[in-house]
Design a protein around this motif. Structure first.
Motif, short mmCIF file in Angstrom:
data_model
loop_
_atom_site.label_atom_id
_atom_site.label_comp_id
_atom_site.label_asym_id
_atom_site.label_seq_id
_atom_site.Cartn_x
_atom_site.Cartn_y
_atom_site.Cartn_z
N UNK A 839 0.77 -1.29 0.10
CA UNK A 839 -0.15 -0.04 0.10
C UNK A 839 0.60 1.27 -0.05
N UNK A 840 1.78 1.14 0.97
CA UNK A 840 2.64 2.75 1.03
C UNK A 840 3.46 2.83 -0.49
N UNK A 841 3.73 1.66 -1.12
CA UNK A 841 4.48 1.60 -2.30
C UNK A 841 3.60 2.16 -3.48
N UNK A 842 2.44 1.49 -3.50
CA UNK A 842 1.71 1.50 -4.73
C UNK A 842 0.36 2.58 -4.49
N UNK A 843 -0.23 2.37 -3.62
CA UNK A 843 -1.38 3.02 -3.07
C UNK A 843 -1.29 4.15 -1.87
N UNK A 844 -0.35 4.81 -1.85
CA UNK A 844 -0.17 5.64 -0.69
C UNK A 844 -1.00 6.79 -0.72
N UNK A 845 -1.62 7.19 -1.94
CA UNK A 845 -2.66 8.46 -1.98
C UNK A 845 -4.17 7.92 -1.44
N UNK A 846 -4.38 6.57 -1.90
CA UNK A 846 -5.68 6.18 -1.63
C UNK A 846 -6.00 5.84 -0.13
N UNK A 847 -7.21 6.35 0.13
CA UNK A 847 -7.76 6.36 1.58
C UNK A 847 -8.39 4.96 1.71
N UNK A 848 -8.65 4.25 3.06
CA UNK A 848 -9.16 3.12 3.01
C UNK A 848 -10.59 2.93 2.48
N UNK A 849 -11.32 4.06 2.78
CA UNK A 849 -12.74 3.83 2.45
C UNK A 849 -12.92 3.89 0.78
N UNK A 850 -11.77 4.81 0.11
CA UNK A 850 -11.86 5.05 -1.11
C UNK A 850 -11.56 3.79 -1.79
N UNK A 851 -10.57 3.26 -1.14
CA UNK A 851 -10.09 1.74 -1.71
C UNK A 851 -11.21 0.77 -1.59
N UNK A 852 -12.12 0.51 -0.57
CA UNK A 852 -13.01 -0.54 -0.34
C UNK A 852 -14.12 -0.12 -1.36
N UNK A 853 -14.49 1.20 -1.69
CA UNK A 853 -15.40 1.78 -2.60
C UNK A 853 -14.91 1.09 -3.99
N UNK A 854 -13.62 1.38 -4.41
CA UNK A 854 -13.21 1.14 -5.69
C UNK A 854 -13.19 -0.39 -5.91
N UNK A 855 -12.72 -1.12 -4.84
CA UNK A 855 -12.59 -2.49 -5.11
C UNK A 855 -14.17 -3.14 -5.15
N UNK A 856 -14.88 -2.82 -4.83
CA UNK A 856 -16.17 -3.10 -4.70
C UNK A 856 -17.12 -3.02 -6.04
N UNK A 857 -16.26 -1.90 -6.84
CA UNK A 857 -16.97 -1.73 -8.31
C UNK A 857 -16.49 -2.75 -9.05
N UNK A 858 -15.24 -3.20 -8.90
CA UNK A 858 -14.45 -4.03 -10.00
C UNK A 858 -15.27 -5.24 -10.18
N UNK A 859 -15.55 -5.80 -11.33
CA UNK A 859 -16.09 -7.19 -11.54
C UNK A 859 -15.12 -7.59 -12.45
N UNK A 860 -15.35 -9.11 -12.74
CA UNK A 860 -14.46 -9.86 -13.52
C UNK A 860 -14.43 -9.37 -14.83
N UNK A 861 -13.12 -9.17 -15.35
CA UNK A 861 -12.50 -8.73 -16.66
C UNK A 861 -13.02 -9.60 -17.76
N UNK A 862 -13.70 -9.28 -18.75
CA UNK A 862 -14.33 -10.03 -19.95
C UNK A 862 -12.94 -9.94 -20.94
#
Length: 901
Positions: A839-862
Motif C-alpha cells: 500500500x505504501x509503495x503503490x497506493x499511498x494516496x488512496x484512503x481506506x474508504x476510497x479503496x473499499x469503494x473502488x474494489x467493490x466496483x470491480x467485476x471480472x474482466x471479460x
C-alpha cells in the motif's frame, strides 16, 4: 548860568584891556571915561578933536573881538549884566587910570576937543538912531503880527492836514476792509476756501481793532456777514468733497483697477517667471512671495501708485479749514455720511445692508434671484474686481494722506470695509463657482482673476483668507472637472480597447510608448526588442499590454500636469492642503480606472480576462511609477515627502480577482466539457485511443495555453496549468469515486486509464510550447513586474531544462492519486491494498474508504485484445484521416461550448 556870565565878562575885560593898550597914559590921561561908551560933555565940547579921535578910535580887529560877546549877551538878554560886570571891572582895574588921565594935559586937551564931537554923535544917536529904532520897532511889530497871523493860519492848516490824514487812514482801512470782503467772496467763487477764510479772519480782526467803537453801519453789515461767509465756506468745502468723490469714485475706478491688474498680470508676473528661470530659483518661490516682491521693477510700481490716479487736495484744504473753524467733528460727520453713500453706489448691485423687503418668489437664503446674481459672469467680475480694487487704493491713499483723521484715527478702517464686503460677496462667488463655471477655460480665467486680486490685497495688508478659501475651491472644482473629463475619456478608451497585445511598427512610436509607460529602464525588454529586430529594415514589436495601458498612462500624466499647472505661481498658501487635494483626486482617478477595469471582469471571454490581467500587471507598475513621479514633482517641492498611491494595493487586488475570474472561467469550461464525457463504465470493448471527448478536453487545454493565455506572465501560466490540471484530476477522480455505477468492467477501467494517460501526455507538450516562447518567441510579451515575477530572467536562462522538467514532474504528480486508483482497480486484489508495504509503495494516496469503494466496483474482466502494455501512447501519431476528422469534430464541438473572439 552864572559861571558862564562870569567867564564871559572876564574874557571881555581881557579883550578891552588888550584893545586899550594903544591908548597911552599921555593920550587920555587919567580922566574918567563913561563905562557905557559915552564921552563926557566936556570932552565932546573940547576943541581937541584929534585927542578924541585918538582916544575913541579903535582898531577894527579889536572891535571884531567884542562883537561875539556883545551879540551873545544881547541874544541871551544879559547885556545889562555884562555892563554891570564891566563897570565893576573898570572900578577894579581903572581906579588909578582916572587920576592919571586927569593929570595928563594932553589927554585932557584931547578930551575937551572930542566933547563937541561926542555931543554931535549923541545928538545923532538921539535923533536919527531913535527914529530908525522906532521905525524898526514898528516894522518889527508889523512883521510880528504878520508872523503871528501866518503862524495861526499854519496851525489851523496843520490841524486840517492832520484830520485829512486821519480821514485818509480811516478811508484806507475801510477800503482795505472792503477789499478783504470782496476778495473773500472772489476766493470763495474761485474755490480757494482756505485763503478766503484767512481773509475773513483778517477782516474780523481788523474790524474789532479799528471799527468796533465806530458808528459805521455799513461796516457792521460786513462784520455781521462773516459768520454767513464762514458757513458758505463750510458748505462749499463739503460740496467740493462731494465733487471730488464724483471725479475720483466714478467710472474711472474701473480703469484704475484694470491698470493695476494689468501691471501685475502682464508685467510683474511674466517678469518674475522669466527671472526665476534665468536665476534657476527653487520652484517654491512663487509670485508675490517676499523674494519676488523684493525684485520687482520699481518703475512699474511707481506707475500704479495712487498719486497717479487720485487728487486729494480738497481734503487737505477742508481739514485745515474746519480745524481753523473748530468744526472738524462736523466735517467728519458729513464725510462719513457721504462716504457711506459712495460705498453703497460702488458695490452696487451688491447690497451693502440687507433690505427688509424680499422677493415673494425667492426662497429665504436663496441668492439666485438677486440682482447681483443675475449679472454675474466673467466679464462682470473682471470689471467689478477692478472697481473694488480701485476704490480700495483710493481709500488707503485717502486715509494715509489725511492721517486717518476723517475716520476717527481708525487705522483698520479699510480692512473693516473690505471684510464686510468680502463676507457679502463670498456667498455669490461660491454660487458662481458651483452653478455657472462649467468650462475649463472659464475656471482658468476666474482663477487668474481671483489670484491676482488676492496678490494685490496681500500687498496692501488686507485680509484674504475667505477669498483664498474660494480660490482653493476653484482648484477643487477644476480638479473635479478634469476628473470628469478623464472618466469620460478613459471610458471611451476602455470601450474602444480591443484587449489584444499592442503591435508597434514604428521605432519612434515604440520609444514614445515605452517612455510614457515608464519602461525605459526595462533592459530585458529593450534587449529582446532589439534582438528580434536585428538585421531587419522593418521595425515591429508586440507589447504585452493592450493600447488601453499606454493611453491611460498618457492621460493620467496629462491630468496630473494640468492639475499642478493650475496652481503654478498663484497658489502660495496651504500648499500641504493643496498637495492632499491633488493626491486625493489622483487616488480617485485610479479608483475610477480600477473600478471600470473590475467591471470588465464580468466578461465571459477568457482572452479578454487574460488581457485585463496583463494590463493590471502594468497598471501596478504605472501606479508605483506615478507615485514616484508625484513624489518628485509634488506641489510642496519637498524631496523628503514620499507619496505612495493606494491604487497599488487596489490594482493588486483587482489582479487577484482577474486571476480568480480566469481560473473560474477555465474551470467552468472544463466542467462543461467533462459533463459531455461518457466513460462507458460497463463497456466490453478495449480502446487503444482516448475517447473523443477526452481529446476535446486535451485540445482545449493545449489551445488555451498556446493561444488564449500565451501572453500571460510565465508565473501566471504555470499557476494556471497547475491549477487546471489539479482541478481536472480532482474532478475526474470525483467522477470515478462517486459518479460511476456500483459495478464497472475491467475494459472500462482499461479505457479510463488510456484517457488519463492521454491527459498526462499533454503536460510535456504544453511546457514544451512555453519553453519555446521563453527562448525568444514570446519574451517581449512577458511583463517584468514585482507582483508577477517572471522566470525569463537569469535563473531561467541559467538552467531552463531542469526548470521545465521539475515543473512537468510536479504537474504529473497531480495525477498520482488517480493513477493509483486505476492501478488498484486493475489489481482487483484487496490483499494488495491490505499489505502495508504494498500500500505504501503503490497506493499511498488512496484512503481506506476510497479503496473499499473502488474494489467493490470491480467485476471480472471479460477477455479482449488489449494493447501490448495496456497503456495509451500519448506520443503516437494519428493518421491524417484520423487527425482531420478529429480536428473537424473538435472544432464543431468547441464552437458549441465556447464563445471565441
Amino acid at each position: 548860568m552864572e559861571q558862564d556870565y562870569n567867564a564871559l565878562s572876564q574874557e571881555f575885560q581881557k579883550i578891552l584891556l588888550t584893545s586899550s593898550a594903544a591908548v597911552g597914559s599921555n593920550a587920555l590921561g587919567k580922566e574918567e571915561i563913561d563905562i557905557n561908551g559915552d564921552v563926557s560933555d566936556k570932552l565932546i565940547t573940547s576943541t581937541h578933536t584929534d585927542l578924541y579921535v585918538e582916544v575913541t578910535e579903535l582898531d577894527s580887529p579889536d572891535f571884531d573881538k567884542w562883537v561875539p560877546f556883545l551879540r551873545n549877551s544881547i541874544e541871551k538878554g544879559q547885556l545889562n549884566t555884562v555892563i554891570d560886570e564891566l563897570e565893576t571891572s573898570i572900578d577894579d582895574n581903572f581906579n588909578h587910570v582916572e587920576y592919571e588921565l586927569l593929570h595928563d594935559s594932553q589927554l585932557n586937551d584931547n578930551l575937551e576937543s572930542s566933547i563937541t564931537a561926542i555931543s554931535g554923535i549923541q545928538s545923532t544917536i538921539q535923533h536919527e538912531l531913535l527914529d530908525e529904532i522906532t521905525s524898526f520897532q514898528d516894522q518889527l511889530n508889523e512883521s510880528t503880527n504878520k508872523l503871528i497871523a501866518k503862524k495861526q493860519l499854519y496851525v489851523n492848516n496843520k490841524k486840517t492836514s492832520l484830520k485829512i490824514a486821519e480821514a485818509r487812514i480811516i478811508m484806507n482801512k475801510v477800503v482795505r476792509l472792503l477789499e478783504l470782503s470782496s476778495n473773500c467772496q472772489n476766493l470763495i467763487q474761485e474755490r480757494s476756501f482756505f485763503k478766503a477764510l484767512q481773509s475773513l479772519d483778517t477782516l474780523e480782526r481788523m474790524y474789532l481793532q479799528e471799527f468796533k467803537d465806530t458808528n459805521f453801519d455799513f461796516l457792521k453789515e460786513f462784520y455781521n456777514s462773516v459768520p454767513l461767509l464762514k458757513s458758505v465756506i463750510e458748505d462749499e468745502c463739503i460740496n467740493l468733497i462731494k465733487n471730488s468723490f464724483n471725479s475720483n469714485l466714478g467710472k474711472n475706478l474701473v480703469d484704475v483697477g484694470k491698470h493695476v491688474f494689468d501691471a501685475y498680470e502682464k508685467e510683474l508676473l511674466p517678469a518674475w517667471i522669466e527671472r526665476k528661470s534665468s536665476m534657476k530659483l527653487y520652484s517654491n518661490f512663487n509670485f508675490n512671495s517676499p523674494a519676488e516682491v523684493s525684485t520687482r521693477d520699481q518703475a512699474v510700481l511707481e506707475r500704479i501708485t495712487s498719486e497717479h490716479f487720485f487728487n486729494l487736495d480738497e481734503f487737505h484744504d477742508a481739514i485745515m479749514i474746519f480745524e481753523k473753524l473748530n468744526e472738524l467733528p462736523y466735517l467728519i460727520s458729513e464725510f462719513e455720511k457721504e462716504y457711506e453713500f459712495r460705498k453703497t453706489k460702488i458695490i452696487h448691485p451688491l447690497l451693502w445692508k440687507k433690505t427688509t423687503t424680499t422677493n415673494a418668489n425667492s426662497i429665504p437664503g436663496d441668492i439666485s434671484m438677486d440682482a447681483f446674481t443675475k449679472q454675474m459672469n466673467l466679464d462682470f467680475f473682471t470689471d467689478y474686481f477692478a472697481k473694488i480694487m480701485g476704490f480700495l487704493l483710493y481709500d488707503i491713499n485717502l486715509n494715509n494722506a489725511t492721517e486717518y483723521l476723517l475716520v476717527n484715527n481708525n487705522q483698520n478702517a479699510t480692512n473693516e470695509f473690505w471684510k464686510g464686503l468680502m463676507n457679502r460677496i463670498c456667498q455669490y462667488l461660491k454660487y458662481f463657482l458651483n452653478n455657472m463655471l462649467i468650462e475649463e477655460n472659464d475656471l482658468v480665467k476666474f482663477k487668474d482673476l481671483l489670484a491676482i486680486f488676492i496678490c494685490m490685497l496681500e500687498n496692501y495688508k488686507l485680509n484674504t483668507e475667505p477669498l483664498y478659501e474660494i480660490l482653493v475651491s476653484v482648484f477643487e472644482q477644476y480638479c473635479t472637472l478634469k476628473i470628469n473629463h478623464f472618466n469620460k475619456e478613459f471610458t471611451d478608451l476602455l470601450n474602444e480597447d480591443d484587449f489584444m497585445p499592442l503591435t508597434v511598427n514604428s521605432r519612434q512610436l515604440y520609444e514614445k510608448v515605452i517612455k510614457v509607460c515608464w519602461l525605459t529602464n526595462d533592459k530585458q525588454l529593450h534587449d529582446t526588442v532589439m534582438k528580434n529586430n536585428q538585421g531587419s529594415d522593418e521595425f515591429s514589436v508586440i507589447l504585452p499590454f493592450s493600447p488601453l495601458y499606454p493611453m491611460t498612462c498618457t492621460i493620467v500624466k496629462k491630468l496630473y500636469n494640468d492639475i499642478t499647472k493650475f496652481t503654478f505661481e498663484l497658489y502660495r498658501h496651504d500648499l500641504a492642503q493643496l498637495n492632499k487635494i491633488v493626491i486625493g483626486y489622483m487616488e480617485s482617478t485610479n479608483e475610477v480606472v480600477n473600478k471600470m477595469i473590475r467591471d470588465k471582469l464580468d466578461s465571459t471571454s477568457r482572452e479578454e480576462i487574460s488581457q485585463i490581467l496583463i494590463n493590471l500587471d502594468y497598471f501596478i507598475i504605472g501606479a508605483k511609477e506615478m507615485s514616484n513621479y508625484m513624489t518628485k514633482e509634488n506641489i510642496l517641492k519637498n524631496p523628503d515627502i514620499e507619496i505612495r498611491l493606494s491604487a497599488i494595493k487596489s490594482f493588486t487586488e483587482s489582479r487577484k480577482m482577474a486571476e480568480t475570474k480566469l481560473i473560474q472561467l477555465i474551470d467552468s469550461k472544463i466542467s462543461d466539457i467533462l459533463e459531455t464525457v461518457n466513460f462507458e463504465w460497463n463497456s466490453k470493448e478495449i480502446r487503444q485511443d482516448p475517447d473523443i471527448t477526452i481529446i476535446d478536453v486535451g485540445q482545449f487545454l493545449e489551445m488555451m495555453f498556446a493561444s488564449t493565455l500565451v501572453n500571460l506572465p510565465y508565473s501566471v501560466q504555470t499557476l494556471l496549468i497547475f491549477r487546471e490540471f489539479d482541478s481536472l484530476a480532482r474532478k475526474v477522480l470525483e467522477i470515478l469515486l462517486n459518479d460511476t455505477p456500483s459495478h464497472i468492467s475491467q475494459e472500462s477501467v482499461h479505457n479510463f486509464g488510456v484517457d488519463i494517460n492521454y491527459l498526462q501526455g499533454i503536460i510535456p507538450r504544453i511546457f514544451a510550447f512555453l519553453r519555446d516562447d521563453s527562448n525568444g518567441n514570446n519574451a517581449a510579451l512577458t511583463p517584468v513586474t514585482p507582483s508577477t515575477p517572471t522566470f525569463s530572467g537569469p535563473n531561467m536562462e541559467a538552467n531552463p531544462t531542469t526548470l521545465f522538467e521539475n515543473n512537468i514532474k510536479s504537474l504529473e504528480e497531480t495525477f498520482t492519486e488517480l493513477n493509483q486508483c486505476i492501478e488498484l482497480l486493475k489489481t482487483q486484489d484487496p490483499q494488495a491494498y491490505a499489505d502495508s508495504e504494498t500500500r505504501m509503495k503503490k497506493f499511498s494516496r488512496i484512503k481506506n474508504e476510497e479503496a473499499k469503494l473502488l474494489l467493490n466496483k470491480v467485476r471480472i474482466m471479460t477477455p479482449a485484445t488489449p494493447a501490448e502494455d495496456g497503456r495509451f501512447d500519448g506520443n503516437r501519431q494519428s493518421t491524417p484521416d484520423e487527425r482531420d476528422s478529429s480536428l473537424e469534430l473538435n472544432t464543431n464541438r468547441l464552437a458549441s461550448f465556447f464563445n471565441r473572439r
